[in-house]
Design an enzyme around this catalytic site. Structure first.
Site, short mmCIF file in Angstrom:
data_model
loop_
_atom_site.label_atom_id
_atom_site.label_comp_id
_atom_site.label_asym_id
_atom_site.label_seq_id
_atom_site.Cartn_x
_atom_site.Cartn_y
_atom_site.Cartn_z
N SER A 18 1.10 30.55 61.19
CA SER A 18 1.43 29.55 60.21
C SER A 18 0.87 28.28 60.20
O SER A 18 0.78 27.56 59.26
CB SER A 18 3.16 29.23 60.40
OG SER A 18 3.59 28.52 61.40
N MET A 97 -2.90 31.37 72.85
CA MET A 97 -2.10 31.49 74.29
C MET A 97 -2.93 31.61 75.39
O MET A 97 -2.52 32.33 76.67
CB MET A 97 -0.81 32.45 74.27
CG MET A 97 0.10 32.09 73.05
SD MET A 97 0.53 30.23 72.74
CE MET A 97 2.03 30.31 73.88
N HIS A 116 0.95 21.79 70.16
CA HIS A 116 1.98 21.98 70.85
C HIS A 116 3.52 21.85 70.77
O HIS A 116 3.42 20.55 70.28
CB HIS A 116 1.76 21.45 72.35
CG HIS A 116 2.55 22.02 73.54
ND1 HIS A 116 2.48 23.46 74.03
CD2 HIS A 116 3.65 21.60 74.04
CE1 HIS A 116 3.45 23.43 75.05
NE2 HIS A 116 4.32 22.27 74.77
C1 GAR Z 1 3.15 26.99 67.36
O1 GAR Z 1 4.56 26.38 67.30
C2 GAR Z 1 2.40 26.27 68.29
O2 GAR Z 1 2.90 24.99 68.55
C3 GAR Z 1 3.01 27.17 69.43
O3 GAR Z 1 3.02 28.44 69.20
C4 GAR Z 1 3.33 28.66 67.83
C5 GAR Z 1 2.42 29.50 66.95
O4 GAR Z 1 3.07 29.47 65.83
N1 GAR Z 1 1.77 26.72 70.51
C6 GAR Z 1 2.05 26.84 71.72
O5 GAR Z 1 3.03 26.83 72.47
C7 GAR Z 1 0.70 26.25 72.53
N2 GAR Z 1 1.23 25.97 74.13
P1 GAR Z 1 2.19 30.01 64.51
O6 GAR Z 1 1.24 31.18 64.92
O7 GAR Z 1 2.93 30.29 63.30
O8 GAR Z 1 1.14 28.88 64.19
#
Ligand code: GAR
Length: 198
Positions: A18, A97, A116
């Site tokens: 997203s 990740m 983050h």
């Molecule tokens: C997001 O909330 C991002 O901030 C987090 O993973 C999610 C990915 O969502 N990232 C971390 O936790 C990194 N340490 P998305 O795939 O919908 O963008």
């Protein structure tokens, strides 16, 4: 690069993408003068690939040599060479990740951003929104920072604050953090691009 040139972005993600979509949207509405050249993931079938494919953007799986969590240095070396070849200006980690180390950091100094879901330095690591709930924190938020060799460390570029409501659970808090992420990331990329143009 000059400020009139389009920023060439590579997005790396492990999930739904997203935040990658928010970058696409900012490009479409003209608020971000950029092109997403390639989208890469470490997770087979991750939805982020489909988002890229729907726009005709090159999308690929990173070869992590079968490791579940590790990001082998050889894989990072190969990726650094590929992204250098593609003249990438900025790498945007969007829910990626695995930990980025020196092969990529040296090839793209001050050119790798991460988003983050916490007000760093609070709650680095996995599921930061859940850490905030478990800790009974009154405030949460999101951070865009430059990536260094640590986990969610590196110079903070921008943050957005999200209050924790009394009836929040981990999911509802993450949803509201994501609304802010989708505004913050394109704005932070714009700010990083302005710095590159100096
Ligand atoms: C997001 O909330 C991002 O901030 C987090 O993973 C999610 C990915 O969502 N990232 C971390 O936790 C990194 N340490 P998305 O795939 O919908 O963008």
């Amino acid at each position: 690069m000059t400020s009139s040139q389009k920023l060439r972005i590579a997005v790396l993600g492990s999930g739904s993408g997203s935040n990658c979509q928010s970058i696409f949207n900012a490009i479409d509405d003209g608020s971000l003068n950029a092109e997403v050249v390639i989208v890469l993931t470490d997770i087979k079938g991750a939805y982020i690939l489909e988002r890229a494919a729907n726009r005709g953007i090159r999308n690929e799986l990173i070869d992590c040599q079968g490791f579940k969590n590790k990001f082998p240095l050889e894989s990072q070396q190969a990726l650094a060479a590929q992204l250098t070849e593609l003249n990438i200006d900025l790498i945007c980690l969007a829910g990626f990740m695995r930990l980025v180390k020196h092969p990529l950091l040296n090839a793209f100094p001050n050119r790798i951003l991460n988003i983050h879901p916490a007000l760093l330095p609070a709650y680095p690591g996995i599921a930061a929104w859940k850490q905030a709930i478990d800790d009974k924190a009154s405030q949460a938020g999101c951070t865009v920072h430059y990536v260094d060799a640590g986990m969610d460390t590196g110079e903070i570029l921008m943050q957005a604050y999200v209050p924790v409501l009394s009836n929040d659970n981990a999911e509802s808090l993450h949803e509201r953090i994501q609304v802010q992420e989708h505004i913050l990331y394109p704005a932070a990329i714009k700010s990083a691009a302005a710095r590159l143009a100096l």
